[in-house]
Design an enzyme around this catalytic site. Structure first.
Site, PDB file in Angstrom:
ATOM      1  N   ASP A  15       0.858  -1.195   0.000  1.00  0.00           N
ATOM      2  CA  ASP A  15       0.000   0.000   0.000  1.00  0.00           C
ATOM      3  C   ASP A  15       0.890   1.240   0.000  1.00  0.00           C
ATOM      4  OD1 ASP A  15      -3.128   0.695   1.353  1.00  0.00           O
ATOM      5  OD2 ASP A  15      -1.600   2.222   1.079  1.00  0.00           O
ATOM      6  N   ASP A 108      -3.605   2.279  -5.491  1.00  0.00           N
ATOM      7  CA  ASP A 108      -2.371   2.288  -4.702  1.00  0.00           C
ATOM      8  C   ASP A 108      -2.121   1.055  -3.851  1.00  0.00           C
ATOM      9  OD1 ASP A 108      -3.920   2.714  -2.338  1.00  0.00           O
ATOM     10  OD2 ASP A 108      -2.310   3.941  -1.516  1.00  0.00           O
ATOM     11  N   GLU A 109      -2.941   0.021  -3.997  1.00  0.00           N
ATOM     12  CA  GLU A 109      -2.682  -1.164  -3.172  1.00  0.00           C
ATOM     13  C   GLU A 109      -3.012  -2.451  -3.903  1.00  0.00           C
ATOM     14  OE1 GLU A 109      -5.408  -1.849   0.155  1.00  0.00           O
ATOM     15  OE2 GLU A 109      -6.649  -0.232  -0.624  1.00  0.00           O
TER      16      GLU A 109
HETATM   17  P1  TTP Z   1      -5.356   4.948   1.104  1.00  0.00           P
HETATM   18  O1  TTP Z   1      -4.304   3.930   0.808  1.00  0.00           O
HETATM   19  O2  TTP Z   1      -6.500   4.551   1.959  1.00  0.00           O
HETATM   20  O3  TTP Z   1      -4.696   6.212   1.803  1.00  0.00           O
HETATM   21  P2  TTP Z   1      -3.310   6.907   1.538  1.00  0.00           P
HETATM   22  O4  TTP Z   1      -2.487   6.171   0.543  1.00  0.00           O
HETATM   23  O5  TTP Z   1      -3.582   8.339   1.197  1.00  0.00           O
HETATM   24  O6  TTP Z   1      -2.616   6.886   2.955  1.00  0.00           O
HETATM   25  P3  TTP Z   1      -1.946   5.658   3.744  1.00  0.00           P
HETATM   26  O7  TTP Z   1      -0.510   6.047   3.911  1.00  0.00           O
HETATM   27  O8  TTP Z   1      -2.654   5.601   5.040  1.00  0.00           O
HETATM   28  O9  TTP Z   1      -2.138   4.442   2.897  1.00  0.00           O
HETATM   29  O10 TTP Z   1      -5.956   5.509  -0.241  1.00  0.00           O
HETATM   30  C1  TTP Z   1      -5.174   5.685  -1.414  1.00  0.00           C
HETATM   31  C2  TTP Z   1      -5.607   6.928  -2.175  1.00  0.00           C
HETATM   32  O11 TTP Z   1      -6.983   6.835  -2.510  1.00  0.00           O
HETATM   33  C3  TTP Z   1      -5.472   8.192  -1.364  1.00  0.00           C
HETATM   34  O12 TTP Z   1      -4.177   8.782  -1.466  1.00  0.00           O
HETATM   35  C4  TTP Z   1      -6.565   9.059  -1.919  1.00  0.00           C
HETATM   36  C5  TTP Z   1      -7.617   8.102  -2.409  1.00  0.00           C
HETATM   37  N1  TTP Z   1      -8.759   8.064  -1.457  1.00  0.00           N
HETATM   38  C6  TTP Z   1      -9.870   8.875  -1.702  1.00  0.00           C
HETATM   39  O13 TTP Z   1      -9.915   9.586  -2.723  1.00  0.00           O
HETATM   40  N2  TTP Z   1     -10.902   8.853  -0.811  1.00  0.00           N
HETATM   41  C7  TTP Z   1     -10.893   8.082   0.325  1.00  0.00           C
HETATM   42  O14 TTP Z   1     -11.858   8.118   1.130  1.00  0.00           O
HETATM   43  C8  TTP Z   1      -9.742   7.240   0.562  1.00  0.00           C
HETATM   44  C9  TTP Z   1      -9.694   6.374   1.797  1.00  0.00           C
HETATM   45  C10 TTP Z   1      -8.717   7.277  -0.347  1.00  0.00           C
HETATM   46 MG    MG Z   2      -2.206   4.067   0.685  1.00  0.00          MG
END
Ligand code: TTP
Ligand code: MG
Length: 356
Positions: A15, A108-109
């Site tokens: 992720d 992203d994951e």
């Molecule tokens: P995530 O992997 O949930 O969050 P993140 O990568 O920003 O942070 P972390 O380090 O905790 O993993 O989500 C990936 C991307 O998806 C995030 O950068 C933006 C988008 N996203 C949204 O647009 N809306 C949302 O509610 C979430 C959870 C994510």
């Molecule tokens: Mg993330």
């Protein structure tokens, strides 16, 4: 006979760290160290926030208004989906260098099943580190990884050492890990179910383990049976990969723009070697449909020339295509890419039917 389900699997969950915001910081270094959030305007919600902004409590899905109240000096930036997709494609290509069993969950994951990957003597922890390093080298973005015998634990583990970290839960560590794990970490346990569990005196998975199947079924129906398994760190779901590779390509951006055909032709040597190595590393072989050259000129205009081809080409096969591509514009060249495209499964099957 051994049931494949009994074999200990090696699953990793990767992720990216505050993905959208990290891309913003990478592309605009002056933002480093400042609280930033990617937001949907006055009345929208945040997509994400960087770690600096998270210190003020900013989170994904938070109304922009609330974010500004919590952190008045937050820098709000609009989304740039092209960039997110580009990074997402790059990391996905890296994943497929290690296994065909890749299940992307979002841009992203992804889950990867590395059970059959022999690199680093089969150490999924070391392979995960290599993947994270490769992601950084290619995108200048950091990722976190969770390594475990199943998807449920791998996903929890990738969160454990965020940002830019990895955490492994080996089979013999599962029991201890589960005892202290709060039930709200179980997927499917939202705010409401967590409250219900808490009211029953269940806060950790250790508490949950004291409940037998009958009792859990009484309170939660079929989901109770699932909880029984998850509380023990058991999850037999497969990594589902329905993605089919459509093409394979390698490209190189030059340190200095190039303006002669001979120099461009020279550059093909290394790119071709790279393409060949990657082609022979592919786990599945599919019929080839075309080969192509992509050229990006100094001003970022780009052109791609495809040629019908039904087998893996030699370097020489690319020369006339390069000539064709370069002849389209009389401009210096910034990047050259070489690639092959595969027949899609359906047309391949149709063709086989026709031949029968
Ligand atoms: P995530 O992997 O949930 O969050 P993140 O990568 O920003 O942070 P972390 O380090 O905790 O993993 O989500 C990936 C991307 O998806 C995030 O950068 C933006 C988008 N996203 C949204 O647009 N809306 C949302 O509610 C979430 C959870 C994510
Ligand atoms: Mg993330």
């Amino acid at each position: 006979m051994e049931n494949p389900k009994d074999k200990v699997r090696k699953i990793i969950h990767i992720d990216m760290d505050c993905f959208f915001a990290a891309i913003e910081e990478r592309d605009y270094p002056e933002l480093k160290g400042k609280p930033i959030a990617i937001g949907g305007g006055e009345r929208g919600v945040l997509s994400t926030a960087n770690y600096e902004a998270r210190k003020y409590g900013l989170r994904s899905a938070m109304p922009t208004k609330t974010a500004i109240r919590l952190c008045p000096h937050v820098i709000l930036r609009p989304s740039r989906f092209d960039k997110y997709k580009e990074a997402s494609r790059t990391i996905r290509d890296i994943f497929f260098e290690y296994t065909d069993k890749v299940q992307p969950l979002s841009l992203d994951e992804a889950f990867l099943d590395l059970s059959n990957c022999d690199l680093h003597n089969g150490s999924a922890t070391l392979i995960a580190n290599e993947i994270r390093q490769k992601i950084y080298d290619k995108t200048q973005l950091t990722a976190s990884a969770g390594i475990a015998p199943n998807k449920f634990l791998a996903k929890i583990a990738s969160d454990w050492r965020k940002p830019n970290g990895s955490f492994t839960i080996a089979p013999h560590q599962i029991d201890e890990f589960m005892k202290e794990l709060p039930v709200k970490k179980i997927y499917g346990v939202g705010k409401k179910s967590a409250e219900k569990l808490n009211q029953l005196g269940i806060f950790t998975c250790g508490d949950l383990q004291k409940w037998n199947k009958e009792k859990l079924f009484q309170h939660f129906n079929n989901w109770g049976l699932e909880l029984y398994q998850l509380a023990r760190g058991i999850d037999n779901r497969d990594v589902k990969s329905d993605w089919k590779r459509k093409s394979l390509s390698v490209e190189n951006t030059f340190m200095k723009d190039i303006d002669s055909f001979i120099e461009c032709q020279d550059k093909l040597n290394d790119i071709f070697e790279d393409l060949k190595t990657r082609y022979y590393k592919l786990k599945e072989s599919r019929p080839i449909k075309t080969i192509f050259i992509k050229v990006k000129f100094y001003d970022f205009e780009q052109t791609t020339v495809d040629k019908k081809f039904d087998h893996f080409p030699t370097l020489n096969d690319f020369y006339p295509i390069l000539e064709d591509a370069l002849s389209r514009k009389a401009k210096a060249v910034r990047l050259i890419g070489m690639g092959i495209r595969f027949e899609d499964e359906d047309s391949f099957n149709n063709l086989q039917l026709k031949l029968l």
